[in-house]
Write an enzyme that holds these catalytic residues in place. Structure first.
Site, PDB file in Angstrom:
ATOM      1  N   GLY A   1      -3.321   7.384   1.970  1.00 38.78           N
ATOM      2  CA  GLY A   1      -3.981   6.210   1.189  1.00 38.78           C
ATOM      3  C   GLY A   1      -5.592   6.509   1.809  1.00 38.78           C
ATOM      4  O   GLY A   1      -5.784   6.938   2.845  1.00 38.78           O
TER       5      GLY A   1
ATOM      6  N   GLN B   1      -0.339  10.767  18.189  1.00 39.00           N
ATOM      7  CA  GLN B   1      -1.290  10.168  17.707  1.00 39.00           C
ATOM      8  C   GLN B   1      -1.879   9.088  18.383  1.00 39.00           C
ATOM      9  O   GLN B   1      -2.878   8.631  17.724  1.00 39.00           O
ATOM     10  CB  GLN B   1      -1.300  10.353  16.328  1.00 39.00           C
ATOM     11  CG  GLN B   1      -0.494   9.203  15.610  1.00 39.00           C
ATOM     12  CD  GLN B   1      -0.213   9.179  14.205  1.00 39.00           C
ATOM     13  OE1 GLN B   1       0.535  10.209  13.555  1.00 39.00           O
ATOM     14  NE2 GLN B   1      -0.970   8.483  13.405  1.00 39.00           N
TER      15      GLN B   1
ATOM     16  N   ARG C   1      -0.933  -3.170  10.891  1.00 33.66           N
ATOM     17  CA  ARG C   1      -1.458  -3.916  11.753  1.00 33.66           C
ATOM     18  C   ARG C   1      -1.738  -5.487  11.581  1.00 33.66           C
ATOM     19  O   ARG C   1      -1.880  -6.230  12.324  1.00 33.66           O
ATOM     20  CB  ARG C   1      -2.554  -3.184  12.308  1.00 33.66           C
ATOM     21  CG  ARG C   1      -2.368  -2.063  13.124  1.00 33.66           C
ATOM     22  CD  ARG C   1      -3.514  -1.533  13.986  1.00 33.66           C
ATOM     23  NE  ARG C   1      -3.303  -0.396  14.586  1.00 33.66           N
ATOM     24  CZ  ARG C   1      -3.185   0.982  14.260  1.00 33.66           C
ATOM     25  NH1 ARG C   1      -3.596   1.207  13.217  1.00 33.66           N
ATOM     26  NH2 ARG C   1      -2.927   1.913  15.137  1.00 33.66           N
TER      27      ARG C   1
ATOM     28  N   GLY D   1       0.850  -1.214  -0.048  1.00 35.70           N
ATOM     29  CA  GLY D   1      -0.111   0.110   0.082  1.00 35.70           C
ATOM     30  C   GLY D   1       1.039   1.135  -0.202  1.00 35.70           C
ATOM     31  O   GLY D   1       0.669   2.195  -1.010  1.00 35.70           O
ATOM     32  N   HIS D   2       1.805   1.221   0.942  1.00 31.15           N
ATOM     33  CA  HIS D   2       2.876   2.266   0.923  1.00 31.15           C
ATOM     34  C   HIS D   2       3.325   2.465  -0.317  1.00 31.15           C
ATOM     35  O   HIS D   2       3.679   3.706  -0.975  1.00 31.15           O
ATOM     36  CB  HIS D   2       3.901   2.212   1.944  1.00 31.15           C
ATOM     37  CG  HIS D   2       3.079   2.252   3.322  1.00 31.15           C
ATOM     38  ND1 HIS D   2       3.413   1.164   3.985  1.00 31.15           N
ATOM     39  CD2 HIS D   2       2.654   3.119   4.294  1.00 31.15           C
ATOM     40  CE1 HIS D   2       2.649   1.282   5.343  1.00 31.15           C
ATOM     41  NE2 HIS D   2       2.422   2.556   5.146  1.00 31.15           N
TER      42      HIS D   2
ATOM     43  N   LYS E   1      -7.540   4.250   2.880  1.00 24.93           N
ATOM     44  CA  LYS E   1      -7.870   3.610   4.092  1.00 24.93           C
ATOM     45  C   LYS E   1      -8.297   4.262   5.080  1.00 24.93           C
ATOM     46  O   LYS E   1      -9.163   4.006   5.655  1.00 24.93           O
ATOM     47  CB  LYS E   1      -6.964   2.172   4.209  1.00 24.93           C
ATOM     48  CG  LYS E   1      -7.316   1.370   5.309  1.00 24.93           C
ATOM     49  CD  LYS E   1      -6.283   0.182   5.483  1.00 24.93           C
ATOM     50  CE  LYS E   1      -5.015   0.783   6.170  1.00 24.93           C
ATOM     51  NZ  LYS E   1      -5.375   1.292   7.648  1.00 24.93           N
TER      52      LYS E   1
HETATM   53  O1  PAF Z   1      -1.378   7.215   8.352  1.00 23.45           O
HETATM   54  C1  PAF Z   1      -0.380   7.235   9.045  1.00 23.45           C
HETATM   55  O2  PAF Z   1       0.316   6.442   8.712  1.00 23.45           O
HETATM   56  C2  PAF Z   1       0.040   8.286   9.935  1.00 23.45           C
HETATM   57  O3  PAF Z   1      -1.329   8.668  10.605  1.00 23.45           O
HETATM   58  C3  PAF Z   1       0.694   9.582   9.280  1.00 23.45           C
HETATM   59  C4  PAF Z   1      -0.013  10.219   8.227  1.00 23.45           C
HETATM   60  C5  PAF Z   1       2.034   9.097   8.924  1.00 23.45           C
HETATM   61  C6  PAF Z   1       0.933  10.646  10.602  1.00 23.45           C
HETATM   62  O4  PAF Z   1       1.868   9.931  11.469  1.00 23.45           O
END
Ligand code: PAF
Length: 281
Positions: A147, A61, A187, A36-37, A149
Site C-alpha cells: 500500500g 522492524q 493503528r 486497505g489490506h 500509505k
Molecule cells: O507494511 C507492513 O505491514 C509491513 O512493513 C510488512 C511489509 C508486512 C513487513 O512486515
C-alpha cells in the site's frame, strides 16, 4: 483456504503451484486487517492464479518495544476475513519459524532509506528488508502488493529487490481511506474517540496544501502543513518532507522533481500516524 504455519509447508504448496504454471500473488501483512489490506488482496486475486497472504508481526522492524507490544494481534478475525476474501493460503508463522536464528543480515538500502523513517526509526527498514526478503524466498511470488500509505517502504523494497537480484514485480496500490479521509491503518483502533475525530485533519491539510503549493515555494508549503496540523489539539508533526517520488530525496524547488510526494508522520496522542500526498506539476 489453507492456514499454513511452517516454511516447509508453504514451500511445498508453492512448488505444487509452480509445477502447474500458476502465477503467485503475495500480500505481506502484519495482520489487524482492514479494508486497505482487502483492496490489495482484491487486486492480487485479479492479477494472479494463487494468492498468498502472510500475517506476521515482524519484531525486527520495530525499534520501539512498546509499539511492538501494543501492536494489535487479531489472528482469528484476520483468518475469517482472508477466507471471505477468497485467499488461497494464509501464511501465519511464529517468530521462531521465521527467525530460527538471529537474522544478522544488513542490507545496503542506500539513500532511499536514509531520510524520513530512516533516521526516525533506526533499524526499521533493515528489519522490513529482512522479513520481506524471507517471504519472497519462501513464497516465490510473481507479484507482491504493497500500500502507498507506506510510500517510502515501497521504495526501500524496490531497492532490496534490485540489490538482491530478485525476480518479483512490486505492485504499489493507492491508499484506502475512511469516509472522512483518515488513511486506513491498523493503528487507528488505538485512537481515543476524541483523537479519532481530529485525525482526519491530517488528510484535509495535505489536500489543501496541493492548492497552496500552486503559488508557494516548497519550503512555504512544508511550513504550512506542519503549522496547520500542529494547530489541532493532540496532534504533533514528527516530520513533513516533500521529496522526489522516485528517489525519496527532499526537494527545495518544485522544478526539482516531475512528481513530488509530501510524507508526514504525526503523533495523535501517542499513536503514530503516517500519510502522504502527491504534488504533480
Ligand atoms: O507494511 C507492513 O505491514 C509491513 O512493513 C510488512 C511489509 C508486512 C513487513 O512486515
Amino acid at each position: 483456504m489453507k492456514i499454513v504455519r511452517t516454511v516447509d509447508e508453504l514451500r511445498h504448496h508453492v512448488a505444487e503451484a509452480q509445477g502447474q504454471g500458476l502465477t503467485i500473488g503475495l500480500v505481506p501483512t502484519m495482520g489487524a486487517l482492514h479494508a486497505g489490506h482487502l483492496s490489495l488482496i482484491e487486486r492480487a486475486r485479479k492479477e494472479n492464479s494463487l494468492v498468498i497472504v502472510s500475517v506476521f508481526v515482524n519484531p525486527t522492524q520495530f525499534n520501539n518495544p512498546v509499539d511492538l507490544a501494543t501492536y494489535p494481534r487479531t489472528e482469528e478475525a484476520d483468518c475469517a476475513k482472508l477466507e471471505a476474501a477468497g485467499v488461497d493460503i494464509a501464511f501465519v508463522p511464529t517468530v521462531e519459524e521465521m527467525y530460527p536464528q538471529e537474522d544478522t543480515r544488513v542490507f545496503d538500502l542506500g539513500p532511499v532509506a536514509e531520510v524520513m523513517e530512516g533516521p526516525m526509526r533506526p533499524g526499521h527498514f533493515n528489519g522490513v528488508a529482512q522479513v520481506v526478503s524471507k517471504l519472497f524466498d519462501f513464497a516465490s511470488p510473481t507479484r507482491a502488493y504493497f500500500g502507498e500509505k507506506d510510500f517510502q517502504q515501497i521504495a526501500v523494497i524496490r531497492r532490496m529487490v534490485e540489490i538482491e537480484g530478485m525476480d518479483v514485480e512490486i505492485v504499489d496500490c493507492p491508499i484506502k481511506r475512511e469516509d472522512d479521509g483518515l488513511a486506513m491503518s491498523s493503528r487507528n483502533v488505538r485512537l481515543t474517540a476524541e483523537q479519532r475525530e481530529i485525525a482526519p485533519a491530517i488528510h484535509r491539510t495535505l489536500l489543501s496544501s496541493v492548492a497552496w503549493a500552486h503559488d508557494h515555494t516548497v519550503d512555504e508549503t512544508r511550513r504550512y502543513v506542519i503549522d496547520t496540523i500542529n494547530s489541532f489539539p493532540h496532534m504533533e508533526v514528527e516530520y513533513y518532507e516533500i521529496v522526489d517520488a522516485s528517489t525519496m530525496q527532499p526537494i527545495h524547488d518544485w522544478a526539482d522533481a516531475p512528481m513530488a510526494v509530501g510524507c508526514v508522520t504525526v503523533y495523535c496522542g501517542d499513536v503514530r500516524l503516517i500519510d502522504n500526498i502527491k504534488y504533480i506539476r
